[in-house]
Design an enzyme around this catalytic site. Structure first.
Site, mmCIF file in Angstrom:
data_model
loop_
_atom_site.group_PDB
_atom_site.id
_atom_site.type_symbol
_atom_site.label_atom_id
_atom_site.label_comp_id
_atom_site.label_asym_id
_atom_site.label_seq_id
_atom_site.Cartn_x
_atom_site.Cartn_y
_atom_site.Cartn_z
ATOM 1 N N GLY A 81 133.422 -20.907 85.743
ATOM 2 C CA GLY A 81 133.065 -22.098 84.981
ATOM 3 C C GLY A 81 132.375 -23.058 85.931
ATOM 4 O O GLY A 81 132.502 -22.925 87.149
ATOM 5 N N CYS A 103 136.365 -16.614 90.213
ATOM 6 C CA CYS A 103 135.638 -17.826 90.615
ATOM 7 C C CYS A 103 136.398 -19.089 90.187
ATOM 8 O O CYS A 103 137.466 -19.355 90.709
ATOM 9 C CB CYS A 103 134.209 -17.782 90.078
ATOM 10 N N HIS A 159 132.327 -12.610 92.256
ATOM 11 C CA HIS A 159 132.113 -12.119 90.884
ATOM 12 C C HIS A 159 132.054 -10.589 90.855
ATOM 13 O O HIS A 159 130.995 -10.011 91.077
ATOM 14 C CB HIS A 159 130.804 -12.684 90.326
ATOM 15 N N GLU A 196 131.950 -8.751 88.353
ATOM 16 C CA GLU A 196 131.185 -8.267 87.196
ATOM 17 C C GLU A 196 129.691 -8.163 87.467
ATOM 18 O O GLU A 196 128.950 -7.551 86.700
ATOM 19 C CB GLU A 196 131.436 -9.195 85.988
ATOM 20 N N GLY A 207 114.429 -4.374 59.395
ATOM 21 C CA GLY A 207 113.814 -3.321 60.206
ATOM 22 C C GLY A 207 114.103 -3.519 61.682
ATOM 23 O O GLY A 207 113.771 -2.677 62.507
ATOM 24 N N GLY A 208 114.754 -4.632 62.035
ATOM 25 C CA GLY A 208 115.207 -4.836 63.411
ATOM 26 C C GLY A 208 116.440 -3.975 63.668
ATOM 27 O O GLY A 208 117.015 -3.414 62.722
ATOM 28 N N VAL A 209 116.844 -3.887 64.932
ATOM 29 C CA VAL A 209 117.959 -2.989 65.279
ATOM 30 C C VAL A 209 119.232 -3.375 64.526
ATOM 31 O O VAL A 209 119.900 -2.520 63.942
ATOM 32 C CB VAL A 209 118.271 -3.058 66.794
ATOM 33 N N ASP A 210 119.578 -4.662 64.547
ATOM 34 C CA ASP A 210 120.883 -5.059 64.012
ATOM 35 C C ASP A 210 121.009 -4.786 62.515
ATOM 36 O O ASP A 210 121.972 -4.170 62.072
ATOM 37 C CB ASP A 210 121.150 -6.545 64.293
ATOM 38 N N SER A 211 120.023 -5.252 61.743
ATOM 39 C CA SER A 211 120.173 -5.045 60.299
ATOM 40 C C SER A 211 120.025 -3.566 59.960
ATOM 41 O O SER A 211 120.645 -3.077 59.011
ATOM 42 C CB SER A 211 119.206 -5.920 59.499
ATOM 43 N N SER A 212 119.250 -2.829 60.747
ATOM 44 C CA SER A 212 119.095 -1.392 60.470
ATOM 45 C C SER A 212 120.406 -0.652 60.681
ATOM 46 O O SER A 212 120.808 0.179 59.867
ATOM 47 C CB SER A 212 118.046 -0.765 61.393
#
Ligand code: XMP
Length: 510
Positions: free
Chosen positions: A54, A81, A168, A170, A223-228
């Site tokens: 943070g 951190c 970090h 990650e 037609g985008g990834v998410d809605s497809s």
């Protein structure tokens, strides 16, 4: 399923931490520190907790804090951190702020032999980004790593399974970061690696089949990834009970409308309504050149068209959306935290009557959405589709929009994308497209004078689209794209390459 809580104190890497945990097949969820009570944490049965970083100092009265009782729940905690400093503060150690103690970037860590550092070399590179540091570890904790400037770069209270690291793990620059996280997850929290996006999606399909079969579900497909992926997942669950409405506003890339229709209706047998609304959108946009006005018109019109289709269907039980996890995560940055608004379908239609909203992807990160899409058989072109703005080519045509300009841009854009794909670059830019500038200039073709538009090519490399570098494309690729565009697209007589990064520029021109 074992779960890890990522308790968010406003760090810039909160999502990355959760993704790293999930990469190890352990489910992680992010919750802002001020939106989850100790009681809820206890009830949820987390196998472990990670305190994120943070931007604050623990001594700043406005800095995020948490009930120190969290350390006595019997659940292992890893503080990263700021989280490391907060744990120190909670447990009665000392955090000190000094100008010359700050560390930023790659730093050598000297680590002791400890279960958190199994497989970590005694000297290794870690990523640091801090000003305050832990000058005295709390009672019951022992220091287990240090750097040249940081006397307590990691600490442990093995009896309560509490751990803090100043660096970090990650971030990929921390060479043994993955090992450290694995040691925490499997060695200390004893998690099972039993989570993966595909199984989770399969279970979701079963759940939706039970809950939604026989009921009408409506989804706006772009037609985008998410809605497809959302569409395919629901189609798998409830088949023809799902209706997808694909609003073609006429501002899509070349051939895109047909491709979407072909894939979903003919390829997957999805119950798809394609609304060819180009004329309607162009009518509203005629003569409009202000970027914000264009966006607003398209957003509103989109909703109106979608509503009109929905009304024909009648009452729907559920409205489905392709919202993904980063869209729903709230930030732990304090009282001003807001939920990101989704802008993929331009807002929620307010006159459609429906009982519930269904968001089948709300637990998934983008890369997980892609693996689910692949599992469901979505073609590669759709799974790896680059982002495309909701308002489409309207924000890539500077000035007013005409059919002719859309056609010019679609052609130039298709050529540029084709040339980049053909070049098979070692690293494909994350987004690349053409823009039709409103600048016209004099050219010569054969013996004749021309006066055509200038197309700008844009390619960017980025992790998150919040910042972006312009991509150093090979000259040969630019050369081929430029000469093909000026030869094959009459009306464009000049091509320029956009070498601005974000910030100060944005990815899109409008
Ligand atoms: P900017 O231009 O803001 O774009 O640097 C960052 C990323 O967001 C995409 N973008 C949009 N996506 N609706 C969307 O769904 C929009 O209105 C929109 N505007 C920009 C852009 O293509 C880039 O990937």
């Amino acid at each position: 399923m074992d779960k890890i809580l990522v308790l968010d104190f406003g760090g810039q890497y909160n999502q990355l931490i959760a993704r790293r945990v999930r990469e190890q097949h352990v489910y992680a969820e992010i919750r802002p520190y001020d939106r989850i009570s100790l009681f809820e944490i206890r009830e949820a049965g987390y196998r472990g907790i990670i305190f994120t970083g943070g931007p604050n100092s623990v001594y700043d009265p406005a800095s995020p804090h948490y009930d120190p009782e969290i350390l006595n729940l019997g659940v292992p905690v890893l503080g990263i951190c700021y989280g490391h400093q907060l744990m120190t503060w909670m447990a009665g150690g000392t955090v000190t702020g000094a100008e010359n103690s700050s560390e930023y970037g790659k730093t050598v860590l000297y680590a002791d032999a400890h279960p958190l550092f199994d497989g970590v070399e005694p000297e290794s590179v870690v990523w640091m980004s801090h000003t305050d540091y832990v000058s005295k570890a709390p009672e019951r904790f022992s220091v287990i790593a240090r750097t040249d400037k940081c006397p307590c770069a990691a600490m442990a209270d093995d009896s309560r399974k509490l751990y803090g690291v100043q660096f970090h793990p990650e971030v990929t620059h921390t060479v043994f970061g993955k090992e450290i996280l694995r040691n925490f997850l499997f060695g200390i929290c004893e998690c099972s690696a039993d989570w993966n996006a595909e199984d989770y999606a399969r279970k979701a399909i079963e759940k939706y089949r039970e809950e939604l079969s026989g009921k009408k579900v409506l989804l706006a497909l772009s037609g985008g990834v998410d809605s497809s992926v959302a569409a395919l997942l629901l189609h798998e669950a409830i088949g023809q009970d799902l209706t997808c409405v694909f609003v073609d506003h006429g501002l899509l890339r070349k051939g895109e409308g047909d491709f979407v229709e072909q894939t979903f209706r003919h390829g997957f047998g999805v119950n798809l309504i394609r609304v060819n609304a180009a004329e309607r959108f162009l009518g509203k946009l005629a003569g409009v050149s202000d970027p914000e006005t264009k966006r607003k018109i398209i957003g509103e019109e989109f909703i109106r068209v979608f509503e009109a289709e929905a009304q024909k269907i009648g009452h729907v039980h559920a409205l489905a959306q392709g919202t993904i996890y980063p869209d729903v995560i709230e930030s732990g940055k304090g009282a001003s935290a807001v939920i990101k608004s989704h802008h993929n379908v331009g807002g929620l239609p307010d006159t459609i009557s429906f009982d519930i909203i269904v968001e089948p992807l709300r637990d998934f990160f983008k890369d997980e959405v892609r693996s689910v899409g692949t599992m469901l058989g979505l073609p590669k072109e759709l799974v790896w589709r680059q982002p495309f703005p909701g308002p489409g080519l309207a924000v890539r045509i500077i000035g007013d929009i005409t059919e002719e300009k859309i056609r010019l841009l679609q052609e130039a854009d298709a050529i540029f994308r084709e040339e980049i794909d053909r070049a098979a670059l070692p690293e494909t830019p994350n987004q690349y497209f053409a823009v039709l500038t409103n600048a016209r200039s004099v050219g010569v073709m054969g013996d004749a004078r021309t006066y055509g538009y200038t197309a700008a090519l844009r390619a960017v490399s980025t992790d998150d689209f919040m910042t972006a570098e312009w991509t150093r494309l090979p000259y040969e690729v630019l050369e081929r794209a430029s000469s093909r565009i000026t030869n094959e697209v009459p009306g464009i007589s000049r091509v320029v390459y956009d070498i601005s990064s974000k910030p100060p520029a944005t990815v899109e021109w409008e």
